[in-house]
Design a protein around this motif. Structure first.
Motif, PDB file in Angstrom:
ATOM      1  N   PHE A 155     -17.817 -17.024  11.084  1.00 44.90           N
ATOM      2  CA  PHE A 155     -16.523 -16.515  11.542  1.00 44.90           C
ATOM      3  C   PHE A 155     -16.627 -14.994  11.678  1.00 44.90           C
ATOM      4  CE2 PHE A 155     -12.103 -15.227  11.292  1.00 44.90           C
ATOM      5  CZ  PHE A 155     -11.516 -16.160  12.133  1.00 44.90           C
ATOM      6  N   PRO A 156     -16.068 -14.408  12.761  1.00 40.14           N
ATOM      7  CA  PRO A 156     -16.170 -12.950  12.950  1.00 40.14           C
ATOM      8  C   PRO A 156     -15.302 -12.168  11.957  1.00 40.14           C
ATOM      9  CG  PRO A 156     -14.944 -13.966  14.760  1.00 40.14           C
ATOM     10  CD  PRO A 156     -15.424 -15.075  13.879  1.00 40.14           C
ATOM     11  N   VAL A 157     -15.966 -11.497  11.038  1.00 32.38           N
ATOM     12  CA  VAL A 157     -15.293 -10.727   9.980  1.00 32.38           C
ATOM     13  C   VAL A 157     -15.804  -9.294  10.033  1.00 32.38           C
ATOM     14  CG1 VAL A 157     -14.859 -10.525   7.504  1.00 32.38           C
ATOM     15  CG2 VAL A 157     -15.303 -12.769   8.493  1.00 32.38           C
ATOM     16  N   LEU A 158     -14.878  -8.341  10.009  1.00 31.99           N
ATOM     17  CA  LEU A 158     -15.255  -6.931   9.961  1.00 31.99           C
ATOM     18  C   LEU A 158     -15.637  -6.586   8.522  1.00 31.99           C
ATOM     19  CD1 LEU A 158     -15.586  -4.196  11.288  1.00 31.99           C
ATOM     20  CD2 LEU A 158     -13.141  -3.800  10.939  1.00 31.99           C
ATOM     21  N   ASP A 159     -16.871  -6.185   8.335  1.00 33.33           N
ATOM     22  CA  ASP A 159     -17.384  -5.895   6.994  1.00 33.33           C
ATOM     23  C   ASP A 159     -16.957  -4.512   6.513  1.00 33.33           C
ATOM     24  OD1 ASP A 159     -18.903  -8.232   6.117  1.00 33.33           O
ATOM     25  OD2 ASP A 159     -20.141  -7.828   7.887  1.00 33.33           O
ATOM     26  N   MET A 160     -15.703  -4.437   6.084  1.00 35.03           N
ATOM     27  CA  MET A 160     -15.164  -3.230   5.454  1.00 35.03           C
ATOM     28  C   MET A 160     -14.305  -3.720   4.294  1.00 35.03           C
ATOM     29  SD  MET A 160     -14.080  -0.920   8.809  1.00 35.03           S
ATOM     30  CE  MET A 160     -13.492   0.506   7.915  1.00 35.03           C
ATOM     31  N   THR A 161     -13.927  -2.808   3.416  1.00 35.22           N
ATOM     32  CA  THR A 161     -13.134  -3.226   2.251  1.00 35.22           C
ATOM     33  C   THR A 161     -11.636  -3.066   2.512  1.00 35.22           C
ATOM     34  OG1 THR A 161     -13.324  -1.028   1.293  1.00 35.22           O
ATOM     35  CG2 THR A 161     -14.955  -2.647   0.598  1.00 35.22           C
ATOM     36  N   VAL A 162     -10.850  -3.855   1.781  1.00 33.14           N
ATOM     37  CA  VAL A 162      -9.395  -3.748   1.887  1.00 33.14           C
ATOM     38  C   VAL A 162      -8.934  -2.477   1.171  1.00 33.14           C
ATOM     39  CG1 VAL A 162      -9.041  -6.257   2.058  1.00 33.14           C
ATOM     40  CG2 VAL A 162      -8.923  -5.152  -0.173  1.00 33.14           C
ATOM     41  N   GLY A 163      -7.703  -2.077   1.447  1.00 33.82           N
ATOM     42  CA  GLY A 163      -7.138  -0.890   0.822  1.00 33.82           C
ATOM     43  C   GLY A 163      -6.767  -1.136  -0.635  1.00 33.82           C
ATOM     44  N   ASN A 164      -6.042  -0.203  -1.205  1.00 31.77           N
ATOM     45  CA  ASN A 164      -5.720  -0.249  -2.636  1.00 31.77           C
ATOM     46  C   ASN A 164      -4.388  -0.917  -2.962  1.00 31.77           C
ATOM     47  OD1 ASN A 164      -8.092   1.118  -3.301  1.00 31.77           O
ATOM     48  ND2 ASN A 164      -7.137   3.090  -2.879  1.00 31.77           N
ATOM     49  N   ALA A 165      -3.664  -1.387  -1.962  1.00 26.90           N
ATOM     50  CA  ALA A 165      -2.371  -2.024  -2.235  1.00 26.90           C
ATOM     51  C   ALA A 165      -2.589  -3.308  -3.038  1.00 26.90           C
ATOM     52  CB  ALA A 165      -1.639  -2.333  -0.939  1.00 26.90           C
ATOM     53  N   VAL A 166      -1.699  -3.562  -3.972  1.00 23.49           N
ATOM     54  CA  VAL A 166      -1.822  -4.733  -4.834  1.00 23.49           C
ATOM     55  C   VAL A 166      -1.379  -5.998  -4.094  1.00 23.49           C
ATOM     56  CG1 VAL A 166      -1.009  -5.775  -6.990  1.00 23.49           C
ATOM     57  CG2 VAL A 166      -1.465  -3.317  -6.884  1.00 23.49           C
ATOM     58  N   ASN A 167      -0.292  -5.900  -3.342  1.00 22.93           N
ATOM     59  CA  ASN A 167       0.277  -7.063  -2.659  1.00 22.93           C
ATOM     60  C   ASN A 167       0.318  -6.867  -1.143  1.00 22.93           C
ATOM     61  OD1 ASN A 167       1.036  -8.461  -5.079  1.00 22.93           O
ATOM     62  ND2 ASN A 167       2.689  -6.974  -5.313  1.00 22.93           N
ATOM     63  N   PRO A 168       0.345  -7.981  -0.397  1.00 25.68           N
ATOM     64  CA  PRO A 168       0.580  -7.877   1.049  1.00 25.68           C
ATOM     65  C   PRO A 168       1.895  -7.152   1.310  1.00 25.68           C
ATOM     66  CG  PRO A 168      -0.152 -10.087   0.481  1.00 25.68           C
ATOM     67  CD  PRO A 168       0.115  -9.362  -0.816  1.00 25.68           C
ATOM     68  N   SER A 169       2.112  -6.760   2.542  1.00 25.17           N
ATOM     69  CA  SER A 169       3.258  -5.911   2.881  1.00 25.17           C
ATOM     70  C   SER A 169       4.604  -6.536   2.532  1.00 25.17           C
ATOM     71  CB  SER A 169       3.235  -5.562   4.368  1.00 25.17           C
ATOM     72  OG  SER A 169       3.585  -6.683   5.151  1.00 25.17           O
ATOM     73  N   GLU A 170       5.509  -5.645   2.182  1.00 21.89           N
ATOM     74  CA  GLU A 170       6.905  -6.040   2.029  1.00 21.89           C
ATOM     75  C   GLU A 170       7.462  -6.190   3.441  1.00 21.89           C
ATOM     76  OE1 GLU A 170       9.355  -4.279  -1.191  1.00 21.89           O
ATOM     77  OE2 GLU A 170      10.273  -3.194   0.484  1.00 21.89           O
ATOM     78  N   ILE A 171       8.334  -7.168   3.642  1.00 20.86           N
ATOM     79  CA  ILE A 171       8.946  -7.362   4.963  1.00 20.86           C
ATOM     80  C   ILE A 171      10.451  -7.139   4.822  1.00 20.86           C
ATOM     81  CG2 ILE A 171       9.323  -8.949   6.884  1.00 20.86           C
ATOM     82  CD1 ILE A 171       6.748 -10.389   6.076  1.00 20.86           C
ATOM     83  N   ARG A 172      10.994  -6.199   5.641  1.00 25.22           N
ATOM     84  CA  ARG A 172      12.407  -5.826   5.544  1.00 25.22           C
ATOM     85  C   ARG A 172      13.051  -5.775   6.924  1.00 25.22           C
ATOM     86  NH1 ARG A 172      13.247  -1.332   0.976  1.00 25.22           N
ATOM     87  NH2 ARG A 172      14.853  -2.791   0.483  1.00 25.22           N
ATOM     88  N   ASP A 173      14.341  -5.998   6.951  1.00 22.18           N
ATOM     89  CA  ASP A 173      15.130  -5.877   8.177  1.00 22.18           C
ATOM     90  C   ASP A 173      15.470  -4.394   8.394  1.00 22.18           C
ATOM     91  OD1 ASP A 173      18.138  -5.748   9.368  1.00 22.18           O
ATOM     92  OD2 ASP A 173      17.021  -7.439  10.217  1.00 22.18           O
ATOM     93  N   ILE A 174      15.265  -3.908   9.596  1.00 18.40           N
ATOM     94  CA  ILE A 174      15.480  -2.492   9.898  1.00 18.40           C
ATOM     95  C   ILE A 174      16.960  -2.104   9.816  1.00 18.40           C
ATOM     96  CG2 ILE A 174      15.742  -2.652  12.428  1.00 18.40           C
ATOM     97  CD1 ILE A 174      13.523  -0.022  10.793  1.00 18.40           C
ATOM     98  N   PHE A 175      17.862  -3.051  10.077  1.00 19.89           N
ATOM     99  CA  PHE A 175      19.294  -2.737  10.068  1.00 19.89           C
ATOM    100  C   PHE A 175      19.915  -2.879   8.680  1.00 19.89           C
ATOM    101  CE2 PHE A 175      18.670  -4.204  14.552  1.00 19.89           C
ATOM    102  CZ  PHE A 175      18.805  -2.958  15.131  1.00 19.89           C
ATOM    103  N   SER A 176      19.705  -4.017   8.028  1.00 18.72           N
ATOM    104  CA  SER A 176      20.351  -4.276   6.736  1.00 18.72           C
ATOM    105  C   SER A 176      19.484  -3.843   5.552  1.00 18.72           C
ATOM    106  CB  SER A 176      20.649  -5.769   6.598  1.00 18.72           C
ATOM    107  OG  SER A 176      19.430  -6.496   6.469  1.00 18.72           O
ATOM    108  N   ARG A 177      18.201  -3.619   5.802  1.00 18.28           N
ATOM    109  CA  ARG A 177      17.202  -3.302   4.775  1.00 18.28           C
ATOM    110  C   ARG A 177      16.959  -4.477   3.824  1.00 18.28           C
ATOM    111  NH1 ARG A 177      19.656   1.340   5.793  1.00 18.28           N
ATOM    112  NH2 ARG A 177      18.571   3.114   6.567  1.00 18.28           N
ATOM    113  N   GLN A 178      17.493  -5.645   4.169  1.00 18.06           N
ATOM    114  CA  GLN A 178      17.276  -6.855   3.380  1.00 18.06           C
ATOM    115  C   GLN A 178      15.768  -7.139   3.288  1.00 18.06           C
ATOM    116  OE1 GLN A 178      18.961 -10.413   5.075  1.00 18.06           O
ATOM    117  NE2 GLN A 178      17.867 -11.740   3.675  1.00 18.06           N
TER     118      GLN A 178
END
Length: 183
Positions: A155-178
């Motif tokens: 499988f095509p994988v870019l051989d670099m390391t992930v960043g330092n964030a502990v969790n995947p991104s938070e997902i929020r609504d731009i209007f309500s900030r929910q």
């Protein structure tokens, strides 16, 4: 694989794995229906859920965003640097295909400063789809070797390391900030 090989795969509308802030993502050209369909099949992900788009600069995300509905305060939220990766759900242009937005009239976008994302976007000239690299029911991959164990040695994988964030991104609504997903 090397960066140039991954770029070529993306330009040929193939699905690749690349490191992001916390985990490896599966990505492809969001302008290619065939590439996105391959991604959804591989991930066993229903099209109705929609996909996150990432890029290192706003210009590559603008073709998907209905700018007329955003105020200056929304642009500030979208472009601000955060302690944890933050994905914003924003209004989508009417031209954005259903295979990207699913059942929604919005699109999830994230400005990503990870060097792999920046280099891939810079060299392909487009944003990338971003969904965690893992098979259904398995944890997201944090190394290139984990991606190969789940998706196969070739499988095509870019051989670099992930960043330092502990969790995947938070997902929020731009209007309500929910918060739709905690980061």
């Amino acid at each position: 694989m090397e960066l140039a090989q991954i770029v070529e795969r993306l330009k040929k509308n193939e699905v690749v794995a690349y490191p992001t802030e916390a985990v490896f993502g599966l990505g492809c050209n969001p302008n290619s229906k065939s590439a996105v369909e391959k991604l959804l099949i591989l991930k066993q992900r229903p099209v109705e859920k929609g996909l996150i788009l990432v890029a290192h600069k706003l210009d590559l995300l603008l073709p998907f965003i209905d700018e007329s509905r955003l105020k200056q305060s929304h642009w500030q939220l979208l472009t601000q640097q955060y302690d944890c990766p933050t994905t914003w759900v924003v209004p989508a242009k009417l031209s954005v295909p259903k295979f990207i937005i699913g059942q929604f009239d919005s699109v999830a976008v994230r400005l990503c400063t990870h060097p792999a994302v920046a280099q891939l976007c810079e060299q392909t000239g487009f944003a990338l789809t971003s969904t965690s690299a893992n098979l259904s029911g398995l944890p997201p991959c944090k190394t290139a070797q984990q991606v190969r164990s789940q998706f196969g040695e070739f499988f095509p994988v870019l051989d670099m390391t992930v960043g330092n964030a502990v969790n995947p991104s938070e997902i929020r609504d731009i209007f309500s900030r929910q918060i739709f997903r905690q980061g």
